[in-house]
Design an enzyme around this catalytic site. Structure first.
Site, PDB file in Angstrom:
ATOM      1  N   ASP A   1       0.956  -1.703   0.417  1.00  9.78           N
ATOM      2  CA  ASP A   1      -0.072   0.416  -0.077  1.00  9.78           C
ATOM      3  C   ASP A   1       0.840   1.056   0.060  1.00  9.78           C
ATOM      4  OD1 ASP A   1      -2.263   1.935   0.338  1.00  9.78           O
ATOM      5  OD2 ASP A   1      -2.939   1.041   2.387  1.00  9.78           O
TER       6      ASP A   1
ATOM      7  N   ASN B   1       1.024   3.573  -2.892  1.00 12.99           N
ATOM      8  CA  ASN B   1       1.932   3.934  -4.138  1.00 12.99           C
ATOM      9  C   ASN B   1       1.447   5.173  -4.285  1.00 12.99           C
ATOM     10  OD1 ASN B   1       2.771   1.169  -4.219  1.00 12.99           O
ATOM     11  ND2 ASN B   1       1.684   0.537  -5.944  1.00 12.99           N
TER      12      ASN B   1
ATOM     13  N   GLU C   1     -12.242  -4.725  -5.125  1.00 12.10           N
ATOM     14  CA  GLU C   1     -12.732  -3.941  -4.311  1.00 12.10           C
ATOM     15  C   GLU C   1     -12.011  -2.604  -5.557  1.00 12.10           C
ATOM     16  OE1 GLU C   1     -11.814  -5.404  -1.407  1.00 12.10           O
ATOM     17  OE2 GLU C   1     -13.779  -6.591  -1.885  1.00 12.10           O
ATOM     18  N   ASN C   2     -10.756  -2.747  -6.326  1.00  7.67           N
ATOM     19  CA  ASN C   2     -10.265  -1.800  -6.768  1.00  7.67           C
ATOM     20  C   ASN C   2     -10.784  -1.225  -7.960  1.00  7.67           C
ATOM     21  OD1 ASN C   2      -7.085  -2.855  -5.625  1.00  7.67           O
ATOM     22  ND2 ASN C   2      -8.092  -1.196  -4.818  1.00  7.67           N
TER      23      ASN C   2
ATOM     24  N   ARG D   1       1.538  -4.751   5.941  1.00  6.79           N
ATOM     25  CA  ARG D   1       1.294  -4.054   5.475  1.00  6.79           C
ATOM     26  C   ARG D   1       2.079  -2.885   5.249  1.00  6.79           C
ATOM     27  NH1 ARG D   1      -4.803  -2.632   4.108  1.00  6.79           N
ATOM     28  NH2 ARG D   1      -4.745  -0.787   2.930  1.00  6.79           N
TER      29      ARG D   1
HETATM   30  C1  FPP Z   1      -2.057   0.048  -2.751  1.00  5.24           C
HETATM   31  O1  FPP Z   1      -1.348   1.829  -3.387  1.00  5.24           O
HETATM   32  C2  FPP Z   1      -1.457  -0.528  -4.466  1.00  5.24           C
HETATM   33  C3  FPP Z   1      -1.469  -1.275  -5.524  1.00  5.24           C
HETATM   34  C4  FPP Z   1      -3.787  -0.723  -5.716  1.00  5.24           C
HETATM   35  C5  FPP Z   1      -1.069  -1.264  -6.426  1.00  5.24           C
HETATM   36  C6  FPP Z   1      -0.125  -3.172  -6.494  1.00  5.24           C
HETATM   37  C7  FPP Z   1       0.364  -3.095  -6.987  1.00  5.24           C
HETATM   38  C8  FPP Z   1       1.278  -3.030  -7.589  1.00  5.24           C
HETATM   39  C9  FPP Z   1       2.371  -2.739  -6.562  1.00  5.24           C
HETATM   40  C10 FPP Z   1       2.465  -2.905  -9.123  1.00  5.24           C
HETATM   41  C11 FPP Z   1       2.860  -4.665  -9.498  1.00  5.24           C
HETATM   42  C12 FPP Z   1       2.779  -5.699  -8.910  1.00  5.24           C
HETATM   43  C13 FPP Z   1       3.149  -6.736  -9.477  1.00  5.24           C
HETATM   44  C14 FPP Z   1       3.056  -7.813  -9.219  1.00  5.24           C
HETATM   45  C15 FPP Z   1       3.338  -6.542 -10.739  1.00  5.24           C
HETATM   46  P1  FPP Z   1      -2.532   2.598  -3.531  1.00  5.24           P
HETATM   47  O2  FPP Z   1      -2.644   3.249  -5.094  1.00  5.24           O
HETATM   48  O3  FPP Z   1      -3.472   2.541  -3.070  1.00  5.24           O
HETATM   49  O4  FPP Z   1      -2.095   3.922  -2.706  1.00  5.24           O
HETATM   50  P2  FPP Z   1      -2.385   5.006  -2.233  1.00  5.24           P
HETATM   51  O5  FPP Z   1      -2.950   4.681  -0.453  1.00  5.24           O
HETATM   52  O6  FPP Z   1      -1.381   5.800  -1.578  1.00  5.24           O
HETATM   53  O7  FPP Z   1      -3.375   5.281  -2.665  1.00  5.24           O
END
Ligand code: FPP
Length: 243
Positions: free
Chosen positions: A21, A23, A68-69, A189
């Site tokens: 989490d 990104n 949910e994404n 997490r």
């Molecule tokens: C959560 O961060 C992350 C995700 C929903 C996507 C996870 C995907 C990756 C790390 C990339 C690829 C993985 C592979 C296996 C190729 P968020 O977007 O919810 O961050 P935030 O909470 O800061 O908004």
């Protein structure tokens, strides 16, 4: 080259599961679009996979996209799907040559056929590998998984392959997407949230949890090593009284 097994804690976790989490926030803090953070996050997956053999971690499960994404903007969802396709194409050879066996869990029905074809190929190409078992949760939700498992189980009962009175807690996991995997020992997490967000609900009943502040694109092999060592000093009793 993957790390030699020299930093492994004596009682380290065999199966580590990660909710990657943060990104989006990582990208926003740099004034960049959220997808920039997802790309940085994908690069971290490689670093973490490479660290696993040296830490004695045989199974690594990562939460890439939840049921949910889909509620995110269409642009972000499309960008993530494209990232998954490109990641598979780009990493297949390295994963295969480095002994990584890849599996996907989650419901494939909603994923596009180009992506599912790549997922099938990657699973097939790496099926003889055994150094690290990397499982990617894609369109995965723990409740959805249990519901899908229950549907299959109910069908087996209805069609006479299973007796309802024989259903117990050994039976249900055989129907889960993770049926070939051991339960996670440690669930991490990142990004400061203390929630499990529908991840491996059944499987993590006795897992140890680590909620850390690091945003996923900043997570390093060194941090994984620290968490594995800290896990090694915990006393897991599985509900029993210490001897
Ligand atoms: C959560 O961060 C992350 C995700 C929903 C996507 C996870 C995907 C990756 C790390 C990339 C690829 C993985 C592979 C296996 C190729 P968020 O977007 O919810 O961050 P935030 O909470 O800061 O908004």
């Amino acid at each position: 080259m993957l790390n030699a097994p020299d930093t492994a804690p004596a009682q380290g976790p065999r199966h580590v599961a990660i909710i990657m989490d943060g990104n989006g926030r990582w990208a926003q803090a740099r004034g960049r679009p959220r997808l920039f953070g997802h790309h940085a996050g994908a690069r971290r997956v490689r670093e973490v996979v490479e660290a696993c053999p040296g830490l004695g971690v045989k199974y690594l499960t990562v939460f890439a996209f939840s049921t949910e994404n889909w509620k995110r903007t269409q642009a972000e969802v499309a960008g993530l799907m494209s990232l998954f396709r490109r990641y598979i194409v780009k990493e297949t050879r390295t994963l295969k040559e480095n002994g990584i066996r890849v599996r996907f869990i989650g419901d494939r029905v909603r994923l596009d056929s180009k992506l599912t074809a790549l997922m099938d190929t990657l699973e097939e190409e790496t099926k003889d590998n055994d150094l690290v078992h990397l499982t990617v949760a894609l369109n995965y939700g723990g409740r959805d998984e249990v519901a899908r498992a229950t549907k299959r189980l109910a069908r087996d009962v209805a069609e006479g392959r299973l007796r309802a009175e024989d259903v117990d807690e050994e039976t249900l996991p055989k129907y889960l997407d993770t049926h070939v995997l051991p339960d996670p020992d440690l669930v991490i997490r990142t990004s400061g949230e203390a929630r499990i967000s529908n991840f491996l609900l059944w499987q993590s009943a006795y897992a140890e949890y680590e909620f850390i502040d690091t945003l996923w694109p900043d997570f390093t092999a060194a941090e994984l090593e620290r968490l594995c060592h800290s896990y090694g000093s915990r006393d897991r009793r599985f509900g029993a009284v210490p001897a």
